[in-house]
Scaffold this active site. Structure first.
Site, PDB file in Angstrom:
ATOM      1  N   LYS A 100      14.059  24.044 -15.625  1.00  0.00           N
ATOM      2  CA  LYS A 100      13.136  24.323 -15.317  1.00  0.00           C
ATOM      3  C   LYS A 100      12.319  22.694 -15.342  1.00  0.00           C
ATOM      4  CE  LYS A 100       8.911  24.946 -16.563  1.00  0.00           C
ATOM      5  NZ  LYS A 100       7.331  26.158 -17.243  1.00  0.00           N
ATOM      6  N   CYS A 105       2.474  21.026 -16.634  1.00  0.00           N
ATOM      7  CA  CYS A 105       3.278  20.949 -16.378  1.00  0.00           C
ATOM      8  C   CYS A 105       3.623  19.922 -15.200  1.00  0.00           C
ATOM      9  CB  CYS A 105       3.960  22.733 -15.724  1.00  0.00           C
ATOM     10  SG  CYS A 105       2.894  23.568 -16.814  1.00  0.00           S
TER      11      CYS A 105
END
Ligand code: SAJ
Length: 417
Positions: A213, A267
């Protein structure tokens, strides 16, 4: 195949709530948990506290059907999904306090056979840390780090990878990375996600899933930094960066991303630091990309100052206090209303702090955030011509539909003209 009739989702934000509602729409009873009483109350009325296309209708439907309910504390369930924020501290070190709080809240309810999944984007080792917090709180149960496949409690990291604005589609269509602490943990997690995931559930271990991720978002950050650096170089060399990128991308193995006023959101501007903080000596490119992207708003502000100087030279009757700058867009990316960690908002705020008259044009909001000073006024796009300087910060679809080409003092950070 393991059956999950009732799950508990901890954290009902941008990821937790869509995930909870999607499970509920696919026949799994969901108890959503959030510390925010206001959010809990709204959800129980079938309403939402965040903006995401189609989420309001989905939540209304599953709440009305009794498949989703919300409360402030966890309950006994077959599986737990932790989707809480993982911010960083002032020194860019990850802050796992919300994961710790979630683990401590879940622990008293755990029973043999339960699955606990960490979905929050996390530094490498966070899943093992969560498992340690759980086992500390429940010495009567066994965990994968102690007894491997024989563990009473199954634990995995299955990072969310959905794009804000397309969350409900991507939750279903994206492949899912399944990082179990053991094979049994991975198999159980795949069984759970296959409730609705149409993409592949690809199994690996927890550490690789964590790094996967972080790698995805760092890859994008490094590539955007390349585009941002090119835009600064092109400005010095008097080359149109948009044309340059279009031309270079005609090469079959080149695919450069787009420059902009900086990288926003919660993010891409955060996750690469989780790699840097674990391996500061090795992560040189990843750190530099962050620094390049973080410094872009200051460069834009300097460009505005140059434009203002040009304007004042051509209009000597005006003083700097009389100059009006229109900022097109405040959101962190196009066609959304999300202003969090937005470089456009930061630039607008800093320009306002310098005493300039600012007109903010943001078609996706109805009122300005409180942190903007009183010298910022929200105006509609139709009124844009009253400004002296035009600063395009976000490529919202509305801006592409009007003819801005004829404006004299214009700075286009998104290449829409
Ligand atoms: N941006 C550019 N140039 C580009 C692309 C983006 O300047 O060519 C800027 C945007 O304007 C924005 C920022 O980057 O300020 C981030 O936007 P984004 O659309 O790239 O990504 P996010 O933050 O909305 O979502 C990302 C996604 N990650 C990847 O595409 C690798 C999403 O799939 C993740 O699930 C999400 O982060 C997350 O939650 O981690």
């Amino acid at each position: 195949m393991q059956q999950f009739k009732h799950i508990c989702v901890i954290g009902l934000g941008y990821i937790g709530l869509p995930t909870a509602a999607t499970f509920a729409a696919h026949g799994v009873k969901v108890t959503g948990v959030d510390v925010n009483q206001h959010a809990v109350d709204l959800i129980n009325q079938g309403k939402v506290h965040i903006v995401e296309p189609d989420l309001d209708a989905l939540v209304k439907d599953v709440v009305e059907k009794g498949m989703l309910s919300a409360q402030t504390t966890p309950v006994a369930a077959d599986a737990y999904i932790v989707a809480v924020p993982t911010p960083f501290k002032d020194n860019h070190e990850p802050d796992l306090k919300y994961i710790e709080a979630a683990a401590k809240a879940i622990a008293p309810h755990l029973t043999k056979g339960n699955l606990v999944i960490l979905e929050s984007t996390s530094p490498v080792g966070a899943t093992e840390q969560m498992a340690a917090w759980l086992s500390e709180a429940r010495p009567d149960l066994s965990f994968p780090q102690q007894v491997g496949e024989q563990a009473d409690i199954l634990i995995a990291h299955c990072p969310e990878r959905v794009l804000p604005g397309k969350v409900l589609q991507e939750l279903i269509s994206n492949d899912r990375i399944i990082g179990g602490m053991t094979q049994r943990c991975s198999t159980a997690s795949s069984d759970l996600y296959k409730t609705f995931v149409k993409g592949s559930c690809v199994e690996t271990n927890a550490r690789t899933a964590e790094m996967c991720k972080l790698t995805e978002n760092s890859f994008r950050d490094v590539n955007i930094a390349f585009a941002n650096e090119l835009s600064i170089i092109c400005d010095k060399l008097d080359i149109n960066v948009w044309e340059l990128i279009q031309l270079a991308n005609r090469h079959p193995r080149v695919n450069i991303l787009q420059p902009g006023p900086g990288v926003g959101g919660h993010c891409i501007a955060v996750d690469p630091w989780f790699i840097v903080s674990k391996t500061p000596e090795q992560a040189r490119l990843i750190r530099t990309a962050r620094e390049v992207n973080d410094s872009k708003p200051e460069w834009v502000i300097d460009q505005v100052k140059i434009k203002i100087a040009e304007f004042l030279q051509a209009n000597p009757e005006k003083t700097i206090k009389e100059v009006t700058v229109a900022c097109y867009g405040l959101a962190f990316k196009p066609d959304i209303d999300d202003l969090r960690e937005s470089p456009a908002l930061e630039i607008t705020k800093k320009l306002a702090e310098q005493g300039l008259n600012i007109l903010a044009i943001e078609p996706n909001i109805y009122e300005l955030p409180a942190k903007l000073l009183s010298n910022v006024k929200l105006i509609s796009l139709e009124e844009h011509e009253v400004a002296d300087i035009h600063l395009i910060l976000v490529d919202h679809k509305e801006f592409k539909q009007v003819n801005l080409d004829s404006l004299k003092y214009i700075l286009d950070t998104k290449g829409i003209i």
